[in-house]
Design an enzyme around this catalytic site. Structure first.
Site, mmCIF file in Angstrom:
data_model
loop_
_atom_site.group_PDB
_atom_site.id
_atom_site.type_symbol
_atom_site.label_atom_id
_atom_site.label_comp_id
_atom_site.label_asym_id
_atom_site.label_seq_id
_atom_site.Cartn_x
_atom_site.Cartn_y
_atom_site.Cartn_z
ATOM 1 N N ALA A 1 0.826 -1.216 0.000
ATOM 2 C CA ALA A 1 0.000 0.000 0.000
ATOM 3 C C ALA A 1 0.855 1.258 0.000
ATOM 4 C CB ALA A 1 -0.924 -0.004 1.219
ATOM 5 N N GLY B 1 1.866 2.962 -2.690
ATOM 6 C CA GLY B 1 1.698 3.824 -3.854
ATOM 7 C C GLY B 1 1.050 5.160 -3.518
ATOM 8 N N ARG C 1 -1.860 9.110 -10.378
ATOM 9 C CA ARG C 1 -2.866 9.160 -11.436
ATOM 10 C C ARG C 1 -4.264 9.480 -10.891
ATOM 11 N NH1 ARG C 1 -1.810 3.767 -14.808
ATOM 12 N NH2 ARG C 1 -0.768 3.127 -12.881
ATOM 13 N N LYS D 1 -3.653 6.684 -2.453
ATOM 14 C CA LYS D 1 -4.591 5.953 -3.310
ATOM 15 C C LYS D 1 -5.471 4.994 -2.538
ATOM 16 C CE LYS D 1 -2.766 2.992 -6.166
ATOM 17 N NZ LYS D 1 -2.161 2.373 -7.364
ATOM 18 N N GLY E 1 0.730 -8.945 -18.096
ATOM 19 C CA GLY E 1 1.722 -10.009 -18.130
ATOM 20 C C GLY E 1 1.029 -11.350 -18.309
ATOM 21 N N ARG F 1 -30.210 12.265 8.724
ATOM 22 C CA ARG F 1 -28.784 12.464 8.985
ATOM 23 C C ARG F 1 -28.338 11.636 10.183
ATOM 24 N NH1 ARG F 1 -28.289 18.718 9.638
ATOM 25 N NH2 ARG F 1 -26.185 18.091 10.249
ATOM 26 N N ALA G 1 -46.435 21.076 9.087
ATOM 27 C CA ALA G 1 -45.544 21.541 8.028
ATOM 28 C C ALA G 1 -44.820 22.820 8.434
ATOM 29 C CB ALA G 1 -46.340 21.791 6.756
ATOM 30 N N TYR H 1 -29.488 25.493 17.531
ATOM 31 C CA TYR H 1 -28.110 25.999 17.508
ATOM 32 C C TYR H 1 -28.121 27.512 17.627
ATOM 33 C CZ TYR H 1 -23.305 26.587 15.705
ATOM 34 O OH TYR H 1 -21.980 26.910 15.533
#
Length: 444
Positions: free
Chosen positions: A10, A12, A16, A23, A139, A315, A362, A369
């Site tokens: 790991a 790398g 790219r 990554k 390969g 949430r 409604a 807050y």
């Protein structure tokens, strides 16, 4: 399956990806790709897990804890990366899997098959191959008439006959741990890139009279992720698999391709999920729930027979008991909604407790807050909150109370009381007609 260790490469940087994030920390289904792989590895019953990182990859090291960390101080190829792990393996002589942190979709059954094949044939190395429709520039695995693996030949070095071979190299291997150090130590960097190639171990092992073998895996599970396009392809693969599992488990996805799940999503039986629903991490949906179109869920538990949406947002910390109704354009955060409560439309409920059978009109909002701190709102069982009400926390509305529409509630409301807070209505007869007449004269 005892005496197994895993080395996960790991190190790398993932240039790219065009990202400052390493990554292997890029996410698939709400979890870093390396964590998907480690979860599979841990299910195998590994005794040791070593993750090879580059220096200063603190975020990766935190993510993979409690795995042992080995540092590859120089980026000198895959063989050098495995060499960097040998001290952490400390003479381990069982089976040693070598895996890649950017290849997270490999299946547990495939890893088991590799270990079993290596043991059956007493092989020094077993390599995981695959047979893609387009072998491209992978390969190739070169085998003999006995089905033993003789070499891994990179595409650039292959002649026409070798390129015609359909079995390609994934890079994943399992070693006889008693031979790992000697094989890795024999790799040289005598090549155009000056790197130590892990693939060289097959020819090295054969030159020492050792056996090498291979196992064929599914091309999809061996998808390596080097850029954002491949990341998206991996996401599509896991989403398709998870959707199928959900439907096989007894839930209905009306338009499966438009429903997005997370790695830890739990969905019960006889659940119906309508199109365009996004389910983030840490979501539990109990039996007989209906989630209507265009809803977004994360960090929430939904009780039996609840109805959610359309266009609802739940949430983290939103916990809904059974028979709750949450309607369109309702947002709930860090709140407990008790059995049978209804929040039907156009409301925000945050840091609140809503009692059973309460009805929230409604346009109701909990003003939780003040710009610095969060405060709680408590609404008792059976209470009714009229439309367009602002509940300024901290505040409690007692059981069975009624709050008149358009009120701003700043003080506690007693049980069974009526609370109304409105300015006096002031009417001016004929004013509207006089106003229109004046406007018409001005426009002339």
């Amino acid at each position: 399956m005892s005496a197994i260790a895993a080395v996960v490469l790991a190190a790398g940087a993932g240039t790219r990806m065009n990202s400052s994030k390493p990554k292997v920390l890029h996410e698939i289904g709400g979890r870093p790709m390396v964590s998907h792989l480690l979860d599979t590895v841990n299910q195998l019953g590994t005794e040791r897990v070593v993750v090879v990182t580059a220096p200063n990859m603190d975020a990766v090291q935190r993510q993979v804890a409690p795995a042992t960390i080995a540092i590859q101080h120089q980026a000198k190829g895959t063989g050098h990366a495995v060499l960097s792990s040998l001290d952490a393996l400390d003479g381990f002589e069982g089976d040693v899997l070598v895996l890649f942190g950017d290849c997270p979709l490999i299946k547990l059954e495939t890893l088991r098959a590799m270990v079993e094949k290596r043991r059956e044939q007493s092989a020094a190395v077993a390599v995981l191959g695959f047979e893609p429709e387009d072998a491209a520039e992978y390969g190739r695995l070169v085998t003999n008439t006995a089905g033993e693996l003789e070499a891994i030949v990179e595409f650039a070095d292959a002649d026409a006959k070798t390129r015609a071979i359909g079995i390609c190299n994934s890079g994943v291997m399992v070693f006889d741990g008693s031979k790992l150090a000697s094989l890795i130590g024999a790799i040289t960097d005598n090549n155009s890139k000056g790197e130590f190639y892990l693939t060289d171990v097959v020819e090295i092992a054969n030159s020492q009279g050792l056996t090498c073998t291979y196992v064929i895996g599914d091309e999809l599970e061996l998808l390596g992720i080097n850029n954002r396009v491949q990341l998206s392809q991996a996401e599509q693969v896991v989403q398709s698999q998870w959707r199928q599992q959900v439907m096989e488990g007894g839930a209905t996805l009306i338009d499966p391709a438009s429903v997005w799940l997370s790695y830890d999503t739990k969905i019960g039986q006889d659940v119906v999920i309508e199109p365009n629903v996004f389910i983030g991490t840490n979501v539990i949906i109990r039996d007989n729930v209906r989630v209507k179109a265009h809803s977004h869920l994360e960090g929430t538990t939904i009780g039996e027979r609840a109805q959610i949406g359309p266009f609802a947002r739940l949430r983290p910390g939103a916990n809904l008991a059974s028979d709750v109704r949450v309607g369109n354009f309702v947002e709930i955060k860090k709140s407990m909604i008790e059995t049978g409560a209804k929040i039907s439309h156009l409301s925000y409920i945050g840091d609140a407790e809503i009692g059973s059978e309460a009805n929230i009109g409604a346009g109701t909002i909990t003003c939780n807050y003040d710009g610095f701190d969060k405060f709680a709102t408590k609404i008792g069982a059976g209470s009714f909150i009229g439309s367009n009400t602002a509940l300024v926390a901290p505040v409690t509305v007692g059981e069975g109370a009624i709050v008149g529409a358009g009120s701003t509630i700043t003080r506690n409301v007693e049980a069974d009381a009526l609370a109304i807070e409105r300015g006096d209505e002031n009417q001016k007869p004929g004013w509207a007609e006089r106003f229109r007449s004046l406007k018409k004269k001005i426009r002339k």
